[in-house]
Write an enzyme that holds these catalytic residues in place. Structure first.
Site, mmCIF file in Angstrom:
data_model
loop_
_atom_site.group_PDB
_atom_site.id
_atom_site.type_symbol
_atom_site.label_atom_id
_atom_site.label_comp_id
_atom_site.label_asym_id
_atom_site.label_seq_id
_atom_site.Cartn_x
_atom_site.Cartn_y
_atom_site.Cartn_z
ATOM 1 C CD GLU A 86 16.772 -4.354 7.998
ATOM 2 O OE1 GLU A 86 16.958 -4.076 9.206
ATOM 3 O OE2 GLU A 86 15.669 -4.737 7.564
ATOM 4 C CG HIS A 128 10.125 -2.072 -2.763
ATOM 5 N ND1 HIS A 128 10.726 -3.083 -3.488
ATOM 6 C CD2 HIS A 128 8.873 -2.513 -2.480
ATOM 7 C CE1 HIS A 128 9.887 -4.081 -3.637
ATOM 8 N NE2 HIS A 128 8.743 -3.761 -3.052
ATOM 9 C CB SER A 153 10.274 -7.619 -1.847
ATOM 10 O OG SER A 153 9.052 -7.833 -1.179
ATOM 11 C CG ASP A 213 4.280 -0.803 1.839
ATOM 12 O OD1 ASP A 213 3.138 -1.251 2.090
ATOM 13 O OD2 ASP A 213 5.243 -1.522 1.545
ATOM 14 C CG PHE A 220 14.404 -1.355 5.546
ATOM 15 C CD1 PHE A 220 13.974 -0.309 6.356
ATOM 16 C CD2 PHE A 220 13.450 -2.166 4.951
ATOM 17 C CE1 PHE A 220 12.624 -0.094 6.585
ATOM 18 C CE2 PHE A 220 12.099 -1.957 5.173
ATOM 19 C CZ PHE A 220 11.677 -0.919 5.979
ATOM 20 N NE ARG A 232 9.232 -5.698 -7.569
ATOM 21 C CZ ARG A 232 8.300 -6.226 -6.792
ATOM 22 N NH1 ARG A 232 8.601 -6.740 -5.629
ATOM 23 N NH2 ARG A 232 7.031 -6.200 -7.166
ATOM 24 N NE ARG A 247 5.276 -3.248 -4.508
ATOM 25 C CZ ARG A 247 3.988 -2.927 -4.347
ATOM 26 N NH1 ARG A 247 3.614 -1.676 -4.387
ATOM 27 N NH2 ARG A 247 3.092 -3.866 -4.142
#
Lengths: 281, 317
Positions: B61, B112, B40, B120, B86, B13, B170
């Site tokens: 989104e 991610h 992020s 998560d 998302f 990322r 990530r």
């Protein structure tokens, strides 16, 4: 500007175009199309500051988006009769290999269409994007959108409505076709939406109501008022009170013709109520 | 065998963020949108340097995808940033109608992705996104393997006309592709030549494939390793050329075996050159909480799993 009589003649001709398009293929959405005929004629003949040739980027001209794409018959008729493509092409509505898809698309390259619509609730977001691009391009022209009232049941609209107010997207005029009908019945029976005006205002929009949404002069006056309110930090919402099926007596005030085409006999009656003015395609 | 050196592990990322920062300086039409995940997605620099071209959309989104589509109409090149879940599943119809079908020049940039999101858990660990995106006509689908390649891909997609899904992640992973290397969309990268088996990997599994290659080499098995960073359009020729030589193939991806790279490769082989294939991928399951390394081990997405798959596929030749 065209005079009122010319505009009225065009309205009648567009009604005929709508009826003949959906009748030929026995499919399509005449009710909402007829209800918005005066609005489309006023927009494309009087209100939009648009170029004579179509360019996708719409730079230096007003841009119009149709969010409730199922009323494509009125959109196609008015686009054709405003010079975007040959009127004869209305003969191809919903046929195989046509640019006039059931719902408007850019995929076949139809001039006048800048986004696909039909899956509801996406038009305000797209309009915001186009409005933001105009600001970045220092383009003072406006972005207009039409959406249905039932369409406001889609949640994405409210994301967009919140964003536009929160970010002062004030070069945007969203018109809501308040005809009170959707496929399954009256909006108040399908999913009551409460006070739409109060909702937009609570989100921070400037709201203008056009009570006579099938009256050309009232539309022009109301939309000009809306235009005069742009550039003041707030997005503009126009609540256009229309009658679904307007101009054909048996199609008015009912959801029955939302997505149903007239048969031969019904077409004859409907056309008789709207005698040819500018020539059928 | 040819050695690849990890020049210092970094997250992919951050490669995206660095690419976006560079685009901000070089391409005035590039705009960026984010749905409340600036840190992020490593979009901070772009936001700081070009506030007028950065749009914080909030946790919305669907609206972000529509706004991105609209921005293209004024000639902008929007890069949307949020988590892969998302960026795809949550907004599939917005992408389908307003972006893909409308042929809008939107770059959907997704961090991610996959199990390596880690703790998560499954709500955020999408393993279906490649499938969702590759099924959309006209959509280009890219899954990069390290920092340098992600940066290069970010720069390359700005030059490409049409919608793109760029998938990255990530965790810190070895950075081994050339700095400032050229990224060619749709062109596979041959990392290591071999004769006994072809290993085609994408994303975080590319480094694992190289590790597997070294292990196999020690065991006297010569593996050809190909980095397929572009899943669509797939470099069919590179795959067919390699399996003509090796006669068997292992595909490796951080994605469900349904809808991912493995299925795309299987289709190419079935139509052209039926070849034994083993798929290193998740087996139609959701993920769970854990560290990235624990998850990749549990779900069979590491070098060890690739070695095992290679031995199995060779036995099927």
């Amino acid at each position: 500007m065209a005079d009122l009589k010319q505009l009225e003649n065009l309205v009648i001709q567009v009604r005929r175009d709508i009826l003949r398009q959906v009748h030929k293929v026995n499919s399509g959405h005449p009710g909402g199309s007829l209800g918005c005929t005066e609005f489309f004629v006023a927009m494309f003949q009087v209100l939009l500051e648009r170029k004579n040739t179509f360019e996708m980027n719409g730079i230096g001209e007003d841009i119009f988006f149709l969010s409730n794409g199922h009323i494509s018959p009125v959109f196609y008729s008015v686009l054709a009769r405003s010079g975007y493509f040959p009127v004869e092409e209305l003969n191809t509505f919903r046929l195989l290999n046509s640019r006039l898809q059931g719902h408007p698309t850019t995929h076949e390259g139809l001039p006048g269409v800048r986004i696909a619509s039909g899956s509801l609730g996406q038009g305000i977001s797209v309009s915001i994007g186009a409005a933001l691009a105009k600001k970045l391009n220092k383009d003072a022209k406006l972005v207009y959108t039409l959406c249905g009232d039932g369409e406001l049941q889609e949640g994405q609209n409210w994301e967009a409505i919140m964003y536009a107010a929160g970010n002062n997207v004030d070069n945007l005029i969203v018109t809501v076709d308040l005809n009170g009908q959707q496929i399954d019945g009256a909006t108040n029976t399908v999913l009551p939406m409460g006070n739409v005006k109060a909702k937009f205002e609570a989100f921070g929009w400037e709201v203008i109501s056009i009570k006579e949404g099938n009256n050309l002069e009232a539309i022009i006056e109301g939309m000009n008022k809306a235009k005069s309110k742009t550039g003041n930090q707030k997005p503009i919402c126009v609540l256009l009170h229309t009658v679904m099926g307007n101009g054909v007596d048996f199609m008015m005030h009912t959801h029955a013709w939302h997505g149903k085409a007239p048969n031969d006999a019904q077409l004859e009656i409907a056309l008789a109520q709207n005698a040819e003015t500018l020539g059928d395609y | 065998m040819k050695k690849y050196t990890n020049t210092g592990s970094k997250d992919t990322r951050s490669g995206f963020g660095a690419g976006l920062t560079e685009l901000g300086q070089t391409n005035p039409n590039v705009v960026a949108l984010c749905a409340d995940l600036i840190g992020s997605l490593k979009m901070d620099d772009f936001k700081k340097n070009h506030p007028e071209r950065f749009f914080q959309i909030g946790i919305a989104e669907a609206n972000m995808m529509g706004i991105a589509a609209g921005l293209t109409i004024g000639g902008k090149i929007p890069f949307t940033g949020t988590f892969a879940n998302f960026s795809t599943g949550r907004v599939y119809d917005q992408i389908r109608q307003s972006i893909a079908y409308s042929d809008k020049n939107v770059k959907i940039c997704a961090s991610h992705a996959g199990l390596t999101l880690g703790e998560d858990g499954a709500t955020h660990q999408i393993l279906e996104d490649i499938g969702l995106m590759k099924m959309l006509p006209g959509m280009t689908v890219i899954n990069t393997c390290d920092y340098n390649q992600t940066k290069a891909a970010t720069l390359a997609i700005a030059e490409h006309q049409g919608p793109v899904y760029l998938r990255f992640g990530r965790p810190s992973v070895p950075n081994f592709t050339p700095e400032n290397g050229k990224f060619e969309i749709g062109k596979a990268v041959l990392l290591h030549e071999g004769t006994d088996v072809t290993i085609v990997a994408t994303g975080h599994l590319v480094w694992e494939a190289l590790e597997a290659c070294a292990t196999l080499d020690d065991a006297g098995i010569s593996a050809e390793v190909i980095n397929i960073h572009t899943i669509k359009p797939l470099d069919n020729d590179a795959i067919l050329k390699s399996v003509k030589k090796t006669g068997c193939i292992v595909t490796a991806e951080e994605h469900n075996f349904l809808g991912g790279l493995g299925e795309s490769v299987a289709r190419v082989l079935a139509e052209n050159l039926p070849t034994p294939q083993e798929l290193v991928a998740t087996q139609d399951t959701f993920g769970e909480s854990g560290t990235p390394a624990q998850l990749m081990e549990k779900y069979g997405l590491n070098a060890e799993a690739i070695v095992k798959a290679v031995k199995k596929v060779i036995s099927r030749k």
